[in-house]
Design an enzyme around this catalytic site. Structure first.
Site, mmCIF file in Angstrom:
data_model
loop_
_atom_site.group_PDB
_atom_site.id
_atom_site.type_symbol
_atom_site.label_atom_id
_atom_site.label_comp_id
_atom_site.label_asym_id
_atom_site.label_seq_id
_atom_site.Cartn_x
_atom_site.Cartn_y
_atom_site.Cartn_z
ATOM 1 N N CYS A 182 -10.175 -17.676 31.586
ATOM 2 C CA CYS A 182 -9.649 -18.776 32.272
ATOM 3 C C CYS A 182 -10.329 -20.002 31.503
ATOM 4 C CB CYS A 182 -9.653 -18.613 33.517
ATOM 5 S SG CYS A 182 -8.520 -17.611 34.390
ATOM 6 N N ARG A 249 -12.073 -11.052 26.792
ATOM 7 C CA ARG A 249 -11.634 -12.325 26.418
ATOM 8 C C ARG A 249 -12.839 -13.128 26.280
ATOM 9 N NH1 ARG A 249 -5.959 -12.454 29.236
ATOM 10 N NH2 ARG A 249 -7.079 -11.336 30.949
HETATM 11 N N1 NAD Z 1 -7.210 -13.395 35.394
HETATM 12 C C1 NAD Z 1 -7.415 -14.298 36.360
HETATM 13 O O1 NAD Z 1 -8.559 -14.033 37.028
HETATM 14 C C2 NAD Z 1 -6.647 -15.433 36.500
HETATM 15 C C3 NAD Z 1 -6.858 -16.499 37.618
HETATM 16 C C4 NAD Z 1 -5.938 -17.323 37.701
HETATM 17 C C5 NAD Z 1 -4.970 -17.643 36.924
HETATM 18 N N2 NAD Z 1 -4.794 -16.836 36.008
HETATM 19 C C6 NAD Z 1 -3.578 -16.809 34.949
HETATM 20 O O2 NAD Z 1 -2.575 -16.024 35.275
HETATM 21 C C7 NAD Z 1 -1.795 -15.718 34.194
HETATM 22 C C8 NAD Z 1 -2.008 -14.254 33.602
HETATM 23 O O3 NAD Z 1 -3.622 -14.011 33.530
HETATM 24 P P1 NAD Z 1 -3.765 -12.391 33.250
HETATM 25 O O4 NAD Z 1 -5.471 -12.412 33.150
HETATM 26 O O5 NAD Z 1 -3.306 -11.566 34.297
HETATM 27 O O6 NAD Z 1 -3.245 -12.225 31.743
HETATM 28 P P2 NAD Z 1 -3.064 -10.612 31.379
HETATM 29 O O7 NAD Z 1 -2.924 -10.992 29.915
HETATM 30 O O8 NAD Z 1 -4.112 -9.534 31.484
HETATM 31 O O9 NAD Z 1 -1.863 -9.986 31.796
HETATM 32 C C9 NAD Z 1 -0.599 -10.438 31.563
HETATM 33 C C10 NAD Z 1 0.543 -9.485 31.682
HETATM 34 O O10 NAD Z 1 1.815 -10.030 31.496
HETATM 35 C C11 NAD Z 1 2.466 -8.991 30.685
HETATM 36 N N3 NAD Z 1 3.869 -9.663 30.399
HETATM 37 C C12 NAD Z 1 3.830 -10.396 29.198
HETATM 38 N N4 NAD Z 1 5.405 -10.922 29.017
HETATM 39 C C13 NAD Z 1 5.953 -10.146 30.170
HETATM 40 C C14 NAD Z 1 7.310 -10.230 30.381
HETATM 41 N N5 NAD Z 1 8.141 -10.959 29.859
HETATM 42 N N6 NAD Z 1 7.639 -9.549 31.475
HETATM 43 C C15 NAD Z 1 6.746 -8.859 32.195
HETATM 44 N N7 NAD Z 1 5.449 -8.721 31.818
HETATM 45 C C16 NAD Z 1 5.164 -9.533 30.955
HETATM 46 C C17 NAD Z 1 1.744 -8.374 29.793
HETATM 47 O O11 NAD Z 1 1.966 -7.252 29.400
HETATM 48 C C18 NAD Z 1 0.484 -8.305 30.618
HETATM 49 O O12 NAD Z 1 0.278 -7.242 31.223
HETATM 50 C C19 NAD Z 1 -2.572 -16.541 33.037
HETATM 51 O O13 NAD Z 1 -1.756 -17.895 32.879
HETATM 52 C C20 NAD Z 1 -3.841 -16.911 33.585
HETATM 53 O O14 NAD Z 1 -4.255 -18.213 33.084
HETATM 54 C C21 NAD Z 1 -5.460 -15.591 35.827
#
Ligand code: NAD
Length: 373
Positions: A182, A249
Site C-alpha cells: 500500500c 511486495r
Molecule cells: N492489502 C491491504 O491491506 C489493502 C488495504 C486497503 C486497500 N487495499 C487496496 O485493495 C486493492 C486490492 O489489494 P490486495 O492487497 O487485496 O491485492 P491482491 O493483488 O492481493 O488481490 C487482488 C485479487 O484480485 C483478483 N482479480 C484481478 N482481476 C479480477 C477480476 N476481473 N475479477 C475477479 N478477481 C480479480 C486477483 O486475482 C487477486 O487475487 C488494492 O487497490 C489495494 O490498494 C489493500
C-alpha cells in the site's frame, strides 16, 4: 451490492494500473440484471467519473446502470490478514443519497464510525491517510538518523513524541523504511496525481526519497561494519515486509538481499511464513528450517522483519551458532546494552551511543513513577 477489490499495482512511472478495476467493472456491467450498487474497494485515483461515464455509455438502460460508490477500509485488510479487524472508521464516498443509504445499511452491524462524503473526497481521504502515515515513518527515520549523530535514542524520542495526543505513537518506529502493497504505491500514485494536476507536493517527494535512502543507509552500515560483503556469509532473518504476513511486495529484505548478493556474500534466510513467496525472487539462496539454522556459521545476522519470534529469540544460542558477532537490526528489536553484554557487535537504527541508550533505558524505568506523580 457488488464489491470490486482487485489489485491496483503501480506502473513504472508511479501512476496506477487501473486495468483490473476496468476489467472487473466491465464484467459486472455485462452481468447485472437490475439496479446494482458497485462498490470500489480498490485504491485508485480519480477514475470514478470515467468509469461511470463509460458504463452509462455502454449500458444506456437506467436499470442496468453501473453505479459506483465507496472506499471503506475494511475488506482488503481482512482478506490478507484473517484476524478480526474492526476499522476505526469507514469512509463512504457516494455519488448520491440512494447509494449512500444502501451502503450505510450494509455496514450497520459494525460499530465503526461512518464518514459519508462524495467520491472524490473519499478517494483523497484514502490516499492522504496512507501518504501521511508514510510521511510519519520517513520523519521518524530522519529523526533516527539525527539521533545517531547527537547520541540520542530514537526509541525514547518516539515514545516521548508518541505520548503527545496530537501526534500519537503509531507509525513512529524507525527502521528500514516502509514497504508493502500500500504505502509505496499509494504515495507514488498521489505524487503522480499531483504532478498530473500541475501541483508541486515536495513533502511527498521527500517522503519517497527518505524512504529509499533509509534502506541504502542501512546497507551501507552493514557493508562498513563487515568491511565489504565479498566472501561473507550473512543470515537474513525476516523476509516479509512486516510481521504476520507472507506478503513480499516491496519488502525491504529484497533490496538488502540484492545488495548482499551483488557484493559477493552468501545469503541464508529464515522467515516463519514468507519463504515460499521469496523463492520466486531469489530461488538460489538458502532457505533454512529455523533462525538458528540460517545463522549457523554466519559472519553476520540481519534482522529485517519484526516477527515476535525474533524479538524473543534466544540470543545466547544465536551467538553460539554464529561464526562472527555482528547483528544488524533493521527493526530495533533488541536492547543495545544487552547485546553488548552478550558480546555482539550490534548495529541498529537511531540508537548510536550504547551507553547513552542504557542510561536512557534506566531512566525510562522510572517513567511509571514520574507519570504517576
Ligand atoms: N492489502 C491491504 O491491506 C489493502 C488495504 C486497503 C486497500 N487495499 C487496496 O485493495 C486493492 C486490492 O489489494 P490486495 O492487497 O487485496 O491485492 P491482491 O493483488 O492481493 O488481490 C487482488 C485479487 O484480485 C483478483 N482479480 C484481478 N482481476 C479480477 C477480476 N476481473 N475479477 C475477479 N478477481 C480479480 C486477483 O486475482 C487477486 O487475487 C488494492 O487497490 C489495494 O490498494 C489493500
Amino acid at each position: 451490492v457488488v464489491y470490486i477489490c482487485v489489485g491496483t499495482p503501480p506502473r513504472p512511472d508511479g501512476s496506477t494500473d487501473m486495468t483490473y478495476i476496468e476489467g472487473a467493472a466491465a464484467g459486472i456491467a455485462e452481468s447485472i440484471e437490475r439496479y446494482t450498487v458497485v462498490v470500489n474497494k480498490s485504491t485508485g485515483p480519480g477514475r470514478h467519473r470515467r468509469l461511470r461515464e463509460e458504463d452509462d455509455h455502454r449500458q444506456p438502460a437506467p436499470s442496468r446502470r453501473l453505479r459506483r460508490g465507496l472506499e471503506p477500509r475494511v475488506s482488503a485488510r481482512r482478506l490478507r490478514h484473517p484476524r478480526r479487524h474492526e476499522p476505526d472508521r469507514i469512509v463512504i464516498g457516494a455519488p448520491n443519497q440512494v447509494v449512500a443509504l444502501r451502503i450505510l445499511e450494509l455496514y450497520a452491524p459494525l460499530e465503526s464510525k461512518m464518514i459519508l462524503t462524495d467520491v472524490a473526497s473519499a478517494e483523497m481521504i484514502k490516499y492522504a491517510s496512507n501518504a501521511f502515515l508514510a510521511m510519519k515513518i520517513s520523519f521518524a527515520n530522519s529523526v533516527a538518523n539525527l539521533c545517531e549523530k547527537v547520541g540520542a535514542d530514537v526509541i525514547q524520542v518516539a515514545k516521548g513524541m508518541g505520548t503527545d495526543n496530537r501526534i500519537g505513537a503509531a507509525f513512529l518506529q524507525a527502521g528500514l523504511g516502509y514497504g508493502g502493497s500500500c504505502f509505496p504505491k499509494d504515495v507514488r500514485s498521489l505524487l503522480h496525481t499531483a504532478q498530473d494536476n500541475g501541483y508541486d507536493f515536495p513533502l511527498l517527494t521527500a517522503t519517497v526519497n527518505t524512504n529509499e535512502a533509509q534502506t541504502k543507509r542501512f546497507i551501507a552500515k552493514m557493508e562498513a561494519a563487515l568491511g565489504g560483503f565479498e566472501g561473507k556469509k550473512i543470515a537474513v532473518l525476516g523476509l516479509a515486509f512486516k510481521a504476520n504476513t507472507d506478503d513480499m511486495r516491496e519488502a525491504k529484505s529484497l533490496e538488502v538481499i540484492e545488495a548482499l548478493l551483488a557484493g559477493g556474500a552468501t545469503v541464508t534466510t529464515f522467515d516463519p511464513i514468507a519463504m515460499e513467496n521469496t523463492k520466486s525472487f531469489y530461488p538460489n539462496i538458502t532457505y533454512s528450517r529455523t533462525a538458528f539454522d540460517a545463522a549457523s556459521g554466519a559472519d553476520a545476522v540481519a534482522v529485517l522483519t519484526e516477527w515476535n519470534e525474533f524479538k524473543q529469540i534466544n540470543l545466547e544460542r544465536l551467538k553460539e551458532v554464529m561464526n562472527g558477532n555482528l547483528v544488524f537490526d533493521g527493526r530495533n528489536l533488541y536492547d543495545p546494552a544487552k547485546m553488548e553484554r552478550l558480546g555482539f557487535q550490534y548495529v541498529c537504527v537511531g540508537r548510536g551511543n550504547v551507553s547513552a541508550t542504557a542510561e536512557a533505558a534506566q531512566l525510562a524505568s522510572l517513567d511509571g513513577f514520574a507519570l504517576n506523580k
